[in-house]
Design a protein around this motif. Structure first.
Motif, PDB file in Angstrom:
ATOM      1  N   GLU A   4      23.678  43.336  42.339  1.00  0.00           N
ATOM      2  CA  GLU A   4      24.518  43.853  43.410  1.00  0.00           C
ATOM      3  C   GLU A   4      25.805  44.397  42.808  1.00  0.00           C
ATOM      4  O   GLU A   4      26.149  44.120  41.654  1.00  0.00           O
ATOM      5  N   THR A   5      26.521  45.150  43.632  1.00  0.00           N
ATOM      6  CA  THR A   5      27.758  45.787  43.184  1.00  0.00           C
ATOM      7  C   THR A   5      28.845  45.550  44.218  1.00  0.00           C
ATOM      8  O   THR A   5      28.592  45.613  45.423  1.00  0.00           O
ATOM      9  N   ILE A   6      30.033  45.271  43.743  1.00  0.00           N
ATOM     10  CA  ILE A   6      31.187  45.102  44.625  1.00  0.00           C
ATOM     11  C   ILE A   6      32.405  45.680  43.910  1.00  0.00           C
ATOM     12  O   ILE A   6      32.487  45.623  42.669  1.00  0.00           O
ATOM     13  N   GLU A   7      33.337  46.217  44.656  1.00  0.00           N
ATOM     14  CA  GLU A   7      34.473  46.872  44.003  1.00  0.00           C
ATOM     15  C   GLU A   7      35.395  45.872  43.297  1.00  0.00           C
ATOM     16  O   GLU A   7      35.832  46.103  42.175  1.00  0.00           O
ATOM     17  N   VAL A   8      35.710  44.756  43.976  1.00  0.00           N
ATOM     18  CA  VAL A   8      36.565  43.731  43.377  1.00  0.00           C
ATOM     19  C   VAL A   8      35.889  42.380  43.520  1.00  0.00           C
ATOM     20  O   VAL A   8      35.492  41.991  44.627  1.00  0.00           O
ATOM     21  N   LEU A   9      35.770  41.675  42.417  1.00  0.00           N
ATOM     22  CA  LEU A   9      35.189  40.331  42.422  1.00  0.00           C
ATOM     23  C   LEU A   9      36.301  39.319  42.157  1.00  0.00           C
ATOM     24  O   LEU A   9      37.011  39.412  41.159  1.00  0.00           O
ATOM     25  N   VAL A  10      36.454  38.375  43.074  1.00  0.00           N
ATOM     26  CA  VAL A  10      37.447  37.317  42.946  1.00  0.00           C
ATOM     27  C   VAL A  10      36.723  36.038  42.563  1.00  0.00           C
ATOM     28  O   VAL A  10      35.764  35.637  43.238  1.00  0.00           O
ATOM     29  N   ILE A  11      37.167  35.391  41.503  1.00  0.00           N
ATOM     30  CA  ILE A  11      36.491  34.196  41.003  1.00  0.00           C
ATOM     31  C   ILE A  11      37.365  32.977  41.302  1.00  0.00           C
ATOM     32  O   ILE A  11      38.430  32.802  40.730  1.00  0.00           O
ATOM     33  N   GLY A  12      36.889  32.146  42.223  1.00  0.00           N
ATOM     34  CA  GLY A  12      37.617  30.948  42.623  1.00  0.00           C
ATOM     35  C   GLY A  12      38.110  31.046  44.051  1.00  0.00           C
ATOM     36  O   GLY A  12      38.687  32.070  44.452  1.00  0.00           O
ATOM     37  N   ALA A  13      37.876  29.998  44.852  1.00  0.00           N
ATOM     38  CA  ALA A  13      38.282  29.997  46.263  1.00  0.00           C
ATOM     39  C   ALA A  13      39.251  28.864  46.549  1.00  0.00           C
ATOM     40  O   ALA A  13      39.132  28.168  47.548  1.00  0.00           O
ATOM     41  N   GLY A  14      40.210  28.672  45.626  1.00  0.00           N
ATOM     42  CA  GLY A  14      41.340  27.811  45.927  1.00  0.00           C
ATOM     43  C   GLY A  14      42.425  28.642  46.591  1.00  0.00           C
ATOM     44  O   GLY A  14      42.154  29.715  47.157  1.00  0.00           O
ATOM     45  N   GLN A  15      43.656  28.193  46.504  1.00  0.00           N
ATOM     46  CA  GLN A  15      44.739  28.904  47.168  1.00  0.00           C
ATOM     47  C   GLN A  15      44.894  30.328  46.638  1.00  0.00           C
ATOM     48  O   GLN A  15      45.181  31.256  47.403  1.00  0.00           O
ATOM     49  N   ALA A  16      44.666  30.533  45.334  1.00  0.00           N
ATOM     50  CA  ALA A  16      44.811  31.872  44.757  1.00  0.00           C
ATOM     51  C   ALA A  16      43.719  32.813  45.267  1.00  0.00           C
ATOM     52  O   ALA A  16      43.993  33.959  45.637  1.00  0.00           O
ATOM     53  N   GLY A  17      42.489  32.330  45.284  1.00  0.00           N
ATOM     54  CA  GLY A  17      41.385  33.168  45.729  1.00  0.00           C
ATOM     55  C   GLY A  17      41.482  33.544  47.192  1.00  0.00           C
ATOM     56  O   GLY A  17      41.184  34.684  47.587  1.00  0.00           O
ATOM     57  N   ILE A  18      41.904  32.595  48.039  1.00  0.00           N
ATOM     58  CA  ILE A  18      42.043  32.883  49.464  1.00  0.00           C
ATOM     59  C   ILE A  18      43.188  33.865  49.702  1.00  0.00           C
ATOM     60  O   ILE A  18      43.097  34.773  50.535  1.00  0.00           O
TER      61      ILE A  18
END
Length: 422
Positions: A4-18
């Protein structure tokens, strides 16, 4: 070939990721957040049971949502902090996928951007935001060999006093975690030894205002760290409604203070002969902030009540005037050692040339030297507040704005060239 392809991938769903998800969504930039466990997992499973946030609820939050079940001056329990981020992710309708581990990230050999190898396949992306934070791998000094009758664990593995075998406890490290754990153990009836290193010791409250408020109006949250600044731990507590940490008063209650832990041999620990100097430096930091607060109040003619008692430093207890330089663990009855010695980052999965010689990210305000790579949640990423809940939200806005600017450049297709005159 990516799955799959996505423009921006964010790694981690703590306070920074949210925080990144909120700003990316508001900017209309397609993104996906990957989290290997649950949202805000470290708040749930890598903290002790009684932990509360070290800042009041009015301050330690994102701007667009208050804590639903707590007043503004409350110090929120850790489970409610995790619930807050889950609720926030729902409020912003975050594009988030839990239970997916990112195993490796490499440059895309067939096009721009990166390929992320995950536990559920390969994802191609033009930009990556590493939002894994600064508290990844516990630092556990290999100072004392494993031995029967002595439990050693990092503060991230400590849960409550009942977890430990009967006996005295040595806590190594005097930051917020080490100090609060030592205090909890002493209140539970344990004999506690606390090894104290360099620290800042701010007041929890002064003249009717919280420490977080004072750092704000004195413009200290926005202080930028000079390159030579070494990390100094901060001893502050939100326990029992928020308390100023005073090591001398902890000693008066029964905790034995020790200097910096230096060496171990033949069942004995040696400590630096620096305990009084270390405490005095912490006191100087404390009193300096009170003086700045007093000056601010006078200059702005604020009607805040005087608090002269706050400037009284208690007398040195016996463990300071006659410091212990060597401690036989068995003779002292110590059966547990808790290493409140911090964390280090682990970027071994990030197979990119974007790190300094010491392994730290090479970046400016979260924008990495590697084009398309970004970091969030690092201590002093842009300012003192960067690794705090509210601070990371503002850093995420800066990173998102940078991605948006680069996106606009990449959308440019060039103008038609004029015909040449023959």
């Amino acid at each position: 070939m990516a799955d799959e392809t996505i423009e921006v991938l964010v790694i981690g769903a703590g306070q920074a990721g949210i925080a990144a998800a909120e700003h990316l969504g508001a900017a209309g930039i397609p993104y996906l957040v990957l989290e290997r466990a649950r949202i805000a997992e470290r708040w749930r499973s890598a903290r002790w049971d009684s932990l509360v946030a070290n800042g009041p609820a009015w301050h330690d939050r994102f701007p667009n949502m208050a804590f639903p079940h707590r007043g503004p001056d409350a110090f929120v329990p850790k489970e409610e902090v995790a619930d807050y981020f889950e609720a926030y992710a729902k409020q912003i309708d975050a594009n988030l996928r839990c239970g997916v581990e990112v195993q490796a990230v490499r440059r895309n050999p067939e096009g721009p951007g990166f390929i992320a190898q995950t536990s559920q396949g390969r994802i191609a992306t033009r930009a990556i935001i590493v939002a894994t934070g600064a508290f990844q791998t516990p630092v556990h000094p290999a100072l004392i060999p494993a031995q029967p009758g002595l439990t050693q664990l990092h503060s991230s593995a400590y849960r409550n006093p009942a977890q430990l075998a009967p006996g005295a406890v040595l806590v190594v490290g005097c930051g917020s975690s080490g100090t609060q754990i030592a205090d909890e153990l002493q209140r539970a009836g344990r004999q506690v030894y606390l090894s104290v290193g360099a620290h800042d010791r701010p007041p929890r409250r002064y003249r009717g205002r919280d420490f977080c408020w004072w750092l704000g109006v004195l413009n200290k949250w926005d202080a930028e760290a000079p390159p030579s600044t070494a990390h100094v731990t901060i001893a502050v507590s939100g326990a029992r409604g928020g308390e100023t940490v005073d090591f001398r008063r902890l000693a008066q209650r029964g905790i034995t203070l020790l200097g910096l832990t230096e060496a171990h041999a033949d069942g004995k620990l040696r400590f630096a002969d620096n305990l009084k100097q270390t405490l005095d430096k912490g006191d100087a930091n404390y009193l300096a902030l009170l003086a700045e607060a007093d000056a601010y109040i006078a200059r702005n003619h604020l009607d805040l009540p005087p608090e002269e008692d706050a400037k009284i430093i208690p007398p040195d207890p016996d463990c300071v005037t006659h410091p212990i330089r060597e401690l036989d663990l068995a003779e002292a009855g110590i059966t547990s050692i808790i290493w409140a010695t911090g964390f280090r980052a682990d970027y071994s999965w990030l197979q990119l040339d974007s790190f300094n010689a010491n392994g730290t990210p090479n970046h400016a305000r979260g924008v990495a030297a590697e084009p398309g790579l970004y970091f969030l949640g690092l201590p002093w990423q842009s300012r003192r507040g960067s690794s705090f809940i509210w601070g990371v939200w503002h850093d995420a806005k800066f990173v998102t704005d940078h991605i948006a600017k680069q996106r606009a450049y990449l959308a440019y297709e060039g103008m038609a060239l004029p015909a040449l005159n023959g």
